[in-house]
Each structure stands twice: as C-alpha cells, then as structure tokens.
Design a protein around this motif. Structure first.
Motif, PDB file in Angstrom:
ATOM      1  N   ALA A  61       0.177-126.471   2.352  1.00 41.06           N
ATOM      2  CA  ALA A  61      -0.902-125.650   2.901  1.00 41.06           C
ATOM      3  C   ALA A  61      -0.953-124.279   2.235  1.00 41.06           C
ATOM      4  O   ALA A  61      -2.034-123.792   1.868  1.00 41.06           O
ATOM      5  CB  ALA A  61      -0.734-125.508   4.413  1.00 41.06           C
ATOM      6  N   ALA A  62       0.191-123.658   2.046  1.00 37.11           N
ATOM      7  CA  ALA A  62       0.225-122.318   1.441  1.00 37.11           C
ATOM      8  C   ALA A  62      -0.262-122.349  -0.006  1.00 37.11           C
ATOM      9  O   ALA A  62      -1.064-121.493  -0.417  1.00 37.11           O
ATOM     10  CB  ALA A  62       1.633-121.747   1.517  1.00 37.11           C
ATOM     11  N   ALA A  63       0.206-123.311  -0.791  1.00 39.40           N
ATOM     12  CA  ALA A  63      -0.209-123.385  -2.199  1.00 39.40           C
ATOM     13  C   ALA A  63      -1.686-123.729  -2.325  1.00 39.40           C
ATOM     14  O   ALA A  63      -2.391-123.173  -3.178  1.00 39.40           O
ATOM     15  CB  ALA A  63       0.644-124.412  -2.939  1.00 39.40           C
ATOM     16  N   THR A  64      -2.178-124.621  -1.469  1.00 37.62           N
ATOM     17  CA  THR A  64      -3.596-124.976  -1.523  1.00 37.62           C
ATOM     18  C   THR A  64      -4.466-123.797  -1.115  1.00 37.62           C
ATOM     19  O   THR A  64      -5.492-123.529  -1.752  1.00 37.62           O
ATOM     20  CB  THR A  64      -3.873-126.196  -0.621  1.00 37.62           C
ATOM     21  OG1 THR A  64      -3.014-127.266  -1.020  1.00 37.62           O
ATOM     22  CG2 THR A  64      -5.311-126.645  -0.736  1.00 37.62           C
ATOM     23  N   LEU A  65      -4.074-123.084  -0.089  1.00 35.01           N
ATOM     24  CA  LEU A  65      -4.845-121.901   0.320  1.00 35.01           C
ATOM     25  C   LEU A  65      -4.820-120.818  -0.749  1.00 35.01           C
ATOM     26  O   LEU A  65      -5.838-120.159  -0.988  1.00 35.01           O
ATOM     27  CB  LEU A  65      -4.324-121.370   1.646  1.00 35.01           C
ATOM     28  CG  LEU A  65      -4.630-122.239   2.863  1.00 35.01           C
ATOM     29  CD1 LEU A  65      -3.972-121.656   4.107  1.00 35.01           C
ATOM     30  CD2 LEU A  65      -6.120-122.378   3.069  1.00 35.01           C
TER      31      LEU A  65
END
Length: 127
Positions: A109-113
């Motif tokens: 989630a963090a990398a995609t955001l």
C-alpha cells in the motif's frame, strides 16, 4: 466499548478480560482482522492487485514513450517494490503467517501510494 489504549483503572481491567473474542482490543488487532479477513475471504484479491499494478506500469511506460520524457518513468521503482511486496503477500497468504501478510500488505500500500503521488507530480511537472 473497548478503549484503544490500555487502561490504568483497576476496575476496568476485569471488564476487558471478560470481553467477548469478537471485540477488537486495539488498532493493531483491527488492522490484522481487516487484512487477514479480506485475503482469506476473497482469494481473487491478489490477482486483482497484480492486474492493477500491471496497468499502472503499462501506463507509465506508454506515457514515457508518448511524451518522449523520462518523467513518467519515475514511479516505476516504487511499483517494483509494490510488485515484490505482492509476491511476498502471495507467499505469506499460502504459508498462513498472519503477521507477514499484514506487514507486506502495508509495504504494498505504501509503495503504490507513493507511486500514485509521483504520477500526479509528474503530471503536474509535464502539464
């Protein structure tokens, strides 16, 4: 209602100990229940995330070729981290390790955001 932090009142401690197993006792447990419940209950989620990530990568590559600029390629390292996290999610999902599943979902989630944010910044720079 169960507080999110530990209580210092001795009168509330027995009430917390007698709480039903369906009650959530903290933010960490709530996160674990949401993530684990979603992955265990819906086996198609990793496939949908893989397809979505592939579309994002393809969009960045096409935008880089069409605009003849390297700026749309900036999010690709973050999407690579997301792809690695997705591989680890699939491995954790099959190995029945809940902590790893939650941790790798957070990384995904963090990398995609961060990649989404960089796409918007590249759009602003190019626009």
């Amino acid at each position: 209602m169960v507080p999110l932090t530990s209580t210092k009142d001795e009168n509330e401690a027995p009430a917390l100990a007698a709480a039903s197993p369906r009650e959530v006792r903290g933010l960490t447990e709530l996160t674990e229940r949401i993530v684990i419940g979603a992955y265990r209950g819906h086996p198609w989620i990793p496939r949908a995330l893989t397809i979505t990530l592939g579309v994002l990568v393809a969009t960045c590559l096409v935008a880089g070729v069409v605009r003849l600029s390297p700026l749309p390629l900036i999010p690709l390292p973050f999407f690579a981290v997301s792809g690695y996290a997705l591989i680890r999610i699939k491995a954790a999902r099959s190995a029945e390790t809940n902590r790893a599943l939650v941790a790798w979902t957070g990384w995904f989630a963090a990398a995609t955001l961060a990649g989404f944010w960089l796409i918007s910044m590249a759009g602003r720079w190019l626009g």
